[in-house]
Scaffold this active site. Structure first.
Site, mmCIF file in Angstrom:
data_model
loop_
_atom_site.group_PDB
_atom_site.id
_atom_site.type_symbol
_atom_site.label_atom_id
_atom_site.label_comp_id
_atom_site.label_asym_id
_atom_site.label_seq_id
_atom_site.Cartn_x
_atom_site.Cartn_y
_atom_site.Cartn_z
ATOM 1 N N GLY A 144 36.147 5.298 -48.726
ATOM 2 C CA GLY A 144 36.909 4.773 -47.401
ATOM 3 C C GLY A 144 36.913 3.651 -46.811
ATOM 4 O O GLY A 144 36.984 3.170 -46.304
ATOM 5 N N GLU A 167 32.006 14.412 -47.672
ATOM 6 C CA GLU A 167 32.393 14.751 -46.890
ATOM 7 C C GLU A 167 32.289 16.298 -46.126
ATOM 8 O O GLU A 167 31.654 16.425 -44.575
ATOM 9 C CB GLU A 167 33.982 14.203 -46.364
ATOM 10 N N SER A 209 36.782 3.805 -53.103
ATOM 11 C CA SER A 209 37.825 2.808 -52.824
ATOM 12 C C SER A 209 38.350 1.696 -54.072
ATOM 13 O O SER A 209 38.711 0.756 -54.227
ATOM 14 C CB SER A 209 37.083 1.339 -51.818
ATOM 15 N N GLU A 222 30.280 8.723 -56.485
ATOM 16 C CA GLU A 222 30.965 8.479 -55.407
ATOM 17 C C GLU A 222 29.802 7.684 -54.540
ATOM 18 O O GLU A 222 29.834 8.775 -53.789
ATOM 19 C CB GLU A 222 32.156 9.429 -54.644
ATOM 20 N N LYS A 240 42.748 14.137 -49.480
ATOM 21 C CA LYS A 240 41.505 15.007 -48.172
ATOM 22 C C LYS A 240 43.476 15.760 -46.536
ATOM 23 O O LYS A 240 44.010 16.500 -47.509
ATOM 24 C CB LYS A 240 41.207 14.209 -46.983
ATOM 25 N N ASN A 300 42.365 12.520 -54.339
ATOM 26 C CA ASN A 300 41.834 13.921 -53.144
ATOM 27 C C ASN A 300 42.637 13.303 -51.527
ATOM 28 O O ASN A 300 42.383 11.946 -51.607
ATOM 29 C CB ASN A 300 40.289 13.248 -53.244
ATOM 30 N N HIS A 332 31.914 17.134 -51.924
ATOM 31 C CA HIS A 332 32.171 15.992 -52.015
ATOM 32 C C HIS A 332 31.072 15.825 -50.648
ATOM 33 O O HIS A 332 30.739 16.142 -49.901
ATOM 34 C CB HIS A 332 33.273 15.830 -51.297
HETATM 35 P P1 PGA Z 1 38.242 6.841 -51.348
HETATM 36 O O1 PGA Z 1 38.071 8.060 -51.124
HETATM 37 O O2 PGA Z 1 39.097 6.034 -52.761
HETATM 38 O O3 PGA Z 1 39.726 6.741 -50.525
HETATM 39 O O4 PGA Z 1 37.730 5.283 -50.691
HETATM 40 C C1 PGA Z 1 37.196 8.859 -52.402
HETATM 41 C C2 PGA Z 1 36.888 10.604 -52.099
HETATM 42 O O5 PGA Z 1 36.585 10.178 -50.951
HETATM 43 O O6 PGA Z 1 37.345 10.987 -53.289
#
Ligand code: PGA
Length: 263
Positions: free
Chosen positions: A175, A98, A215, A169, A12, A10, A96
Site C-alpha cells: 500500500g 496487517e 503495490s 509481501e 481488505k 485481497n 497478512h
Molecule cells: P497492495 O496490497 O497491493 O495494495 O500493496 C497487497 C496486500 O496487502 O496483499
C-alpha cells in the site's frame, strides 16, 4: 514441475458498498473464460461481501482474508474456517502483515490457524515479509526463515498434489507505492523455495506457488511476474477494479507462457 500461475485479489476493507463489489463481479463475469485454462484467480472480499457472492463460484474461486484460530465457540464478531468452507470458500489468507501488526497475530496463533484452515479444506495463502527496518538492517532472510517455520505444522499433511501457497509481501511495499525490484523479488522467492525444500523436500517445494504482493500494478507487474520463482501475485489496491485485475491476469498469463523459440 509446472505450477499454474495464480492471481489473488485481497479487497481488505477497501470497499464501502455492495455496488462496488457488484460492479467488479459484473465486469469480471464478461471476461473470456479461456484465460482460466492458463491462470487461476481467487477473490478475497470482506466477510460480508463473501457471504453475498453466490456459490458455486465461477470463473474464480473465493478466499477469506482471515479465519479464527478456534474451531467454534463464543468469539463475538469472528468467522470460523468451517463456516467458510461450508459456504464454498476455498482459500484463506493467513498471516497478512496487517493482521500480524494490528491484531498481534503471533506464531502460536498462526500455527493454529494453519491447522484449522487445512482441516476445513481451505488452502492457506500464507504471507511472509520483512519491514523496512528489517531489510535495512540486513535481517530479511532471518525474518523470512522464522516466518516460514510456522508452516512446519503442515509437515505431515501437505503433499505435492495438495499444497499451500506462500505470498512474499515485503511490508514496506504494501500500500505504499514502493515495489520490490524484480531482483529483490526473485531473491526472496528463491530463498523461500529453498527453505520449503529444507522442511518439506524438493518435490513439495517445487509444487508450492509463490506469490509476490506489495503495490503490484499493471505498470510494474511484468518484470516481477517473469521471475522463475514468482508464480503470481497477491494484489490489494490494484485488484479493486475489474479492468486492472483483468490486465494483471493477462500480464501473468503472458509472463508464464513459454516463448516459441525459432530455430
Ligand atoms: P497492495 O496490497 O497491493 O495494495 O500493496 C497487497 C496486500 O496487502 O496483499
Amino acid at each position: 514441475m509446472s505450477r499454474k500461475p495464480l492471481l489473488a485479489a485481497n479487497w481488505k476493507m477497501a470497499q464501502s458498498s455492495w455496488a462496488e463489489a457488484k460492479a467488479f463481479l459484473d465486469e469480471f463475469g464478461r471476461l473470456d473464460k479461456k484465460i482460466f485454462d492458463s491462470v487461476d484467480a481467487v477473490i478475497c472480499p470482506s466477510f460480508f461481501h463473501l457471504g453475498a457472492i453466490p456459490s458455486p463460484l465461477s470463473p474464480f474461486s473465493l478466499g477469506a482474508q482471515d479465519i479464527h484460530w478456534e474451531k467454534k465457540g463464543a468469539y463475538t464478531g469472528c468467522v470460523s474456517a468451517d463456516e467458510l468452507a461450508d459456504r464454498g470458500v476455498r482459500w484463506a489468507i493467513l498471516g497478512h502483515s496487517e493482521r500480524r501488526r494490528y491484531f498481534q497475530e503471533s506464531s502460536d496463533i498462526l500455527q493454529k490457524k494453519l491447522l484449522l484452515a487445512w482441516g476445513a479444506g481451505l488452502v492457506p495463502i500464507f504471507c511472509v515479509g520483512e519491514t523496512r527496518e528489517e531489510r535495512e538492517s540486513g535481517k530479511t532472510f532471518e525474518i523470512l526463515k522464522s516466518q516460514i517455520e510456522d508452516l512446519k505444522v503442515l509437515q505431515d499433511k501437505a503433499v505435492p498434489e495438495k499444497v499451500f501457497v506462500v505470498a512474499y509481501e515485503p511490508v514496506w511495499a504494501i500500500g505504499t507505492g514502493l515495489v520490490a525490484t524484480s531482483d529483490q523479488a526473485q531473491e526472496a522467492h528463491g530463498f523461500i523455495r529453498d527453505e520449503l525444500a529444507r522442511h518439506f523436500g524438493q518435490a513439495l517445494s517445487q509444487a508450492v506457488r509463490l506469490l509476490y504482493g506489495g503495490s503490484v500494478t499493471p505498470e510494474n507487474f511484468d518484470a516481477i511476474a517473469v521471475q522463475p520463482d514468482v508464480d503470481g501475485g497477491l494484489v490489494g489496491g490494484a485488484s479493486l477494479k475489474a479492468a486492472s485485475f483483468i490486465r494483471l491476469l493477462e500480464i501473468l498469463k503472458k509472463a508464464k507462457t513459454p516463448s516459441v523459440v525459432s530455430r
